[in-house]
Design an enzyme around this catalytic site. Sequence first.
Site, short mmCIF file in Angstrom:
data_model
loop_
_atom_site.label_atom_id
_atom_site.label_comp_id
_atom_site.label_asym_id
_atom_site.label_seq_id
_atom_site.Cartn_x
_atom_site.Cartn_y
_atom_site.Cartn_z
N HIS A 1 0.81 -1.22 0.00
CA HIS A 1 0.00 0.00 0.00
C HIS A 1 0.84 1.27 0.00
O HIS A 1 0.33 2.37 -0.18
CB HIS A 1 -0.97 -0.01 1.19
CG HIS A 1 -2.34 0.49 0.86
ND1 HIS A 1 -2.55 1.51 -0.06
CD2 HIS A 1 -3.58 0.14 1.29
CE1 HIS A 1 -3.83 1.76 -0.16
NE2 HIS A 1 -4.49 0.93 0.64
N ASP B 1 -2.51 1.78 -4.73
CA ASP B 1 -3.77 2.00 -4.05
C ASP B 1 -4.84 1.15 -4.72
O ASP B 1 -4.62 0.56 -5.77
CB ASP B 1 -4.16 3.48 -4.10
CG ASP B 1 -3.11 4.34 -3.42
OD1 ASP B 1 -2.64 3.94 -2.33
OD2 ASP B 1 -2.73 5.38 -4.00
#
Lengths: 327, 449
Positions: free
Chosen positions: B421, B425
């Site tokens: 992350h 995304d």
Amino acid sequence: MAIKSYIEAVTEALAEEMERDQSIFILGEDVGVRGGVFRATAGLIEKFGEDRVMDSPLSESAIVGVTTGAAMVGMRPVAEIQFADFIFPAYNQIVSEAARIRYRTKSDWTVPLTIRAPYGGGVHGALYHSQSIEALFHHVPGIKIVMPSTPYDVKGLLKASIRDNDPVLFLEHKRCYRLIKGEVPEGDYTIEIGKADVKREGDDVTVITYGLMVHYALEAAETLAKEGISTHILDLRSIKPIDREAILEATRKTGKVLIVHEDSKFGGVGGEISAIIAEEALFDLDAPIQRLCGPDVPAMPYSPPQEKFYMLNPTKIADAIRELAKF
Amino acid sequence: MATLKMPQLGESVTEGTIAKWLKQPGDIINKYDPLAEVITDKVNAEVPSEFVGTLTEILVPEGATVAVGTPIAIITEAGEVAAPAPVAAAPSAPAAAAPTPTAAATPVAASTPAGADRPRYSPAVMRLIQEHNVDPNLIAGTGTGGRITRKDVLTFIEQGGAAAAQAATLTKTQEDLASVAAPTQPATGLTELGAQGVQAAAAPAPTAPSAPAYQAADGDTVIEATGIRKTIARRMVESKHNAPHAWTMMEVDMTNLVRFRDRSKEAFKKKEGVNLTFLPFMIKAVVDAIKQYPIINSTWQDDKIIIKKDINISIAVATDDALFVPVIKNADRLSILGLSHAINDLAKRARAGKLSPNDMSGGTFTVNNTGAFGSVQSMPIINAPQAAILSMESIIKRPTVMPDDSFAIRSMMNMCMSLDHRVLDGWVCGQFLQAVKKNLESALEPTLY
């Protein structure tokens, strides 16, 4: 019990057996009037006559050939090869005839022949009077090979050999003849061919050996006992058939095995013993199996320092045991 | 006197970790004898001797990581007089300054002298140890080089050694309990972890505090982790620790591909000699999607995102006791046939233990074929430093509602993606997965060659 020498045990066994069984006769060079070059048959011609104790010409092939034939027709001959070194002219008779007749005739014919032959060195006999020949016969199925170390074993095993219905090569270590003395019971007893004997109990290192080397190993063990090393000694007594169970049991006793023989190492009986252990007792081994044997050179030299180098002795054996005990 | 150096075990390899010394000081060495096992990246390799002689000194202890070319052992060449082997030479060698955070912890783990922690037992000793269930570490060896002899074990057992061993374990447990009861630093909030946990927290190692030592009960089997197992463990922790994993799943209708494969697989096998599996199609679909969304093929490096030009697809190959992740280099340049051969070759060599460090390095994205063992959903751990990993789950026939509101039996498959992350995304990953899905679903007549 009387203390007798190794060679006296030979003579006694022969005499007692000839007394017992009329079909036994002796054939060999100088076995008659001379009583054998080592005097193993001394007195037998006087006792049993020249029909049963016969001098042969210098002809090993004929000695074995004639006795093999006689054995096939019901006699129980004992052939003497004056020195084991001279057995080679008779090799073909032993291997191709005596050892195979039973198999070839589906047991219609058997060869109840005993071939006695003095072998081994350490007697200043040089190359033609010092050889160890057991490995050359060890490979041949159909023949038994007996190599006793003590007078007691000699008498019991020689009697068993003479009574055996198959050819037996009875190898007497010539250095043992007058050097080794021991208790020999009067009268009749036999020792089963193919049974080994524990000559000393111990729990650090197992020595598996036969013949003169049994005594050297015992001597080494005595020295080492003072150093706190305990040696287990197995005397094979017969190398064919070989006592697998006793070999494995002796291996399990210590987990460290030293095989000792005077015969040269490569292709020797020790290799077979080692293979039996490796095949059947791997998980009992605490060290690699060791062999201490004669060097792989063509023959025993005459020169005393060289003979000393060639021969095993208690010191060399003690060194090897010590090394293995340390491992 | 000859010096053995850490070899270069692959093009891109700059350092290696000694996993295990196969020879000890005093051992006779022949040319090409394997001397040590070295781990680089994910491969175990053996270092062969270039010399004949006697191993005199080990310079780098087991577990230490050193740069290529660093001397690791000294060999007295045949003919020279051997210097007496120093027994405790091992811990002196410092681990090379490696940038990985775990390297800092390595010298601690390797503080036992080499040799002492690698005993060899004869078959007889091994058997006794097993039969009587004794811990050989408690037995003093009297044999050559401290070897435990059969007699040592027997004496140990005779003197009630087995009972003593149990008592020792008990004492140790009590000590552990005591340390829990009286923590040295109660303020750390790690009280319940006991002494070990406190130490781990105090040490600079950034890895998670280790759990309290677990005592194996009677009958439990304790397996020492192999070098490769330790590497897997270390890298999994690293990845989970460094990359914040997010997870997403998408469903793919594989019916077209399944039908196509059923039609073509026999002819393909006959012609090409390899099985036509789904994996090359999946990789092709992934590669084509990466071309659309190159950010997927990237890595997080010191507050930077590096987008890789090469598309090198890692595939996971599991053996009985290890997991290998070999790499199909430049997968974007291969056809379905080319991919099939590449997969077949890598899998075969992985199972035979014949992968080279080079085969295992350079991956930029991982396709994980978890469906092969029946999984329908998984949360794979990212193969760091890659940015994402995609699991292809089992293809299962299911009644499905079709766009025209009818029911149909379709071959459905879940794709599960774990993403770093920091780099990626949800939105871009969704786009990427949509692309992969489209590539797989539209494959009515895929090109094989």
